[in-house]
Design an enzyme around this catalytic site. Structure first.
Site: not given
Ligand code: F6R
Length: 613
Positions: A2, A27, A74, A100-101, A486, A490, A493, A509, A608
């Site tokens: 929202c 939004r 929303w 909102n919320g 994960e 993080k 990367e 192991h 990205k």
């Molecule tokens: C890690 C990251 C990547 C994506 C991967 C898949 O932080 O962003 O590992 O998760 O490239 O990307 P999507 O989800 O756009 O298919």
């Protein structure tokens, strides 16, 4: 998601509000409304559908005045109808509120108010707020106290704006948890308020950002911020740069940081309109599920890359446990060159933030060509992944600009949980009682994530201790094993630190050979059925001279005696705990990267959207 806008000053308040709402329409777009206070009376215009319907209404029945609030919605509770659109007005027309919320406890609050004779005009959770404020004002409290008493009764994450016809030059706003921010814009003898700064940036660059559990009284000549007990708080005024990139980052240094803190809001939007909290059901109409289709599916394959793949690993636990549907999770880059066993009785779910990842799309095409029913969880609407699928669930994360994925991870977890609930409903593995319990967990989630985010300073302190370390081992079990992976990704990367994520039971192991005082262990040791197992694995690491950092449940009195460093998260329902437990991983990696001077939003060698093989 929202959007909220408010204004007090000499300009035409409805015009300022409508201009701001247009910038926030991304939004939320299922209904909108604006309320103006003039001559001691509120006039409200509301419409279902996109903002241009409200604009048409305002052309036909214009409003004028110098104090106004508006909202684009929303839906979370209640259909996107005009009656459910904000602003909401109290029974006697004294108070108007936008919100909102999620008010997690709106059902008991509404029942209590109805028993006192309050007649509700909408199906929203928001209406309890406006009726509660009015109840306190009618009992003789001042508006500020009435708002404070009301907030004290609300559970969950909310951002609220309140105006009363008895106080015509004042507006109150409050932030409870992290349901999205409130930016207060300071002008010359005028004041603005919005959920996001672009809505008001054309008028002022001087902004105050309300923190969690703060409340503000706004008047033309400034604002007064207090905590929820009314104790005045010193606040900083930020000068926002004009360039669009800085403006979009707002109070944050990096997009990744902004996106981490945006997660409670993103989760609220993901849940929005899909969950019936009273009946304990979830609906995902864009999935196009029919009883015949679901009855025919014998197995599910989740396909994704990177962070989205780890999300799928958690999704498997959710779907198998709730819907009892056998599920495998495969890297898209492996699936596309395997000779996968896929037929008309297979459903394939791709998870992809961008919807354009080449490996994921190629794998989806292969599965589709073999007759699978194709589903996708996607953030970028209209992307190729959606076009390839028979049904989709939108992440509703909003734009994710930082290359390292954060809110797409958590929102895709929420989507998979909701999918598990729907499949469970349709496959008969979830009773109505269990359904109510499952969705009650969802209602708490934005607030729980908000509580984890409040520990930011603890992660920053931890980062200052470990930022020179060159190797890390991340451990977790069950649904938290993918969280460990994960977390390691993080760190790798954005900090360029070598990190491995492992299922803790596998440590003995092989990886245990790596452990010494130079390779710290980051372990998820939260309260669940595997807690004792995790404690014994932590002891194994300690026995080899390892330095152990634990993500533990707040209130755990044992863990401090077992490990070297503890960061806490609130207790969450076990299947949703990964959504909360990943927050320390994200913030730790972020702070380490900042300390190392790395380019947080655009780490080297990464993109990205990976549209090449
Ligand atoms: C890690 C990251 C990547 C994506 C991967 C898949 O932080 O962003 O590992 O998760 O490239 O990307 P999507 O989800 O756009 O298919």
């Amino acid at each position: 998601m929202c959007g909220i806008v408010g204004y007090i000053g000499a300009r035409s308040a409805p015009d300022v509000v409508m201009g701001g709402l247009k910038k926030l329409e991304y939004r939320g777009y299922d209904s909108a409304g604006v309320a103006v206070l003039k001559n001691g009376r509120f006039s409200i215009r509301r419409n279902s559908g996109k903002l241009h319907y409200l604009e048409e209404t305002l052309r036909e029945r214009p409003l004028s005045g110098h104090i106004a609030i508006g909202h684009t919605r929303w839906a979370t509770h209640g259909a996107p109808t005009e009656a459910n659109a904000h602003p909401h007005m109290s029974m006697n027309g004294r108070i108007v509120v936008v919100h909102n919320g999620i008010v997690e406890n709106f059902i008991p609050l509404r029942d209590e108010l109805q028993a006192e004779g309050v007649v509700f005009q909408s199906d929203t959770d928001t209406e309890v707020i406006v009726q509660l404020v009015e109840r306190y004002v009618e009992a003789g409290e001042g508006l500020e106290t009435a708002v404070r008493y009301t907030i004290a009764q609300l559970k969950g994450a909310s951002a609220i704006v309140v105006v009363s016809r008895d106080n015509p030059n004042v507006m109150y706003c409050a932030r409870l948890g992290n349901a999205g921010g409130i930016a207060i814009g300071l002008g010359e003898d005028e004041i603005f308020l919005a959920s996001d700064i672009p809505a008001i940036l054309e008028y002022t660059r001087d902004m105050i950002f309300l923190e969690n559990r703060q409340m503000a009284r706004l008047e033309r000549d400034g604002c007064h911020v207090t905590d929820l007990e009314g104790v005045p708080m010193a606040v900083e005024t930020h000068r926002i740069a004009w360039d669009p990139v800085s403006a979009a980052k707002g109070e944050y240094k990096h997009f990744m940081q902004k996106e981490i803190f945006d997660q409670p809001r993103a989760i609220i939007d993901t849940i929005g309109g899909r969950v019936d909290f009273e009946n304990g059901t979830v609906s995902l109409p864009e999935m196009n599920l029919t009883p015949e289709l679901v009855g025919n599916i014998k197995k599910l394959i989740i396909i994704a890359c990177g962070t989205s793949y780890y999300s799928g690993l958690v999704g498997k636990v959710m779907i198998e446990s709730i819907a009892r549907l056998p599920t495998e999770v495969v890297y898209a880059s492996e699936f596309r060159y395997a000779d996968p066993i896929v037929d008309e009785e297979t459903a394939v779910l791709t998870i992809t933030q961008s919807g354009e990842t080449a490996d994921t799309l190629a794998a989806a095409e292969l599965a589709k060509s073999r007759g699978a029913t194709m589903w996708t969880i996607v953030n970028a609407l209209g992307s190729q992944s959606m076009r390839l699928s028979h049904g989709h669930i939108s992440m509703h994360a909003g734009p994710e600009i930082g290359v390292a994925s954060t809110k797409a991870f958590t929102t895709s977890l929420v989507d998979q949980y909701m999918l598990a609930c729907v499949l469970g409903q349709m496959r008969g593995t979830v009773t109505p009682e269990q359904g109510r319990e499952l969705v009650a967990g969802l209602a708490q989630l934005p607030d729980l994530v908000g509580q984890a985010l409040e520990q930011d300073e603890a992660y920053a302190a931890l980062a200052s201790r470990f930022y020179k370390t060159e190797n890390f081992l991340y451990l977790g079990r069950g649904a938290n094993y993918p969280v460990a992976r994960e977390g390691a990704l993080k760190l790798k990367e954005i900090s360029y630190i070598h990190a491995e994520g492992y299922p803790a039971g596998e440590m003995k192991h092989g990886p245990i050979a790596l452990i010494d005082e130079t390779m710290p262990v980051f372990a998820v040791v939260t309260q669940d059925h595997l807690y004792d197992k995790m404690i014994s694995q932590v002891r194994q690491a300690k026995a080899r001279g390892g330095v152990v950092i634990a993500v533990a449940t707040a209130g755990d009195e044992v863990i401090g005696g077992e490990v070297d460093y503890v960061v806490t998260v609130p207790l969450a329902p076990p299947l949703l705990a990964p959504v909360v437990n990943v927050i320390p991983m994200q913030l730790f990696a972020y702070h380490v990267a900042v300390r190392r001077g790395a380019d947080v939003d655009q780490p080297r060698n990464l993109a990205k959207s990976v549209t090449v093989e």
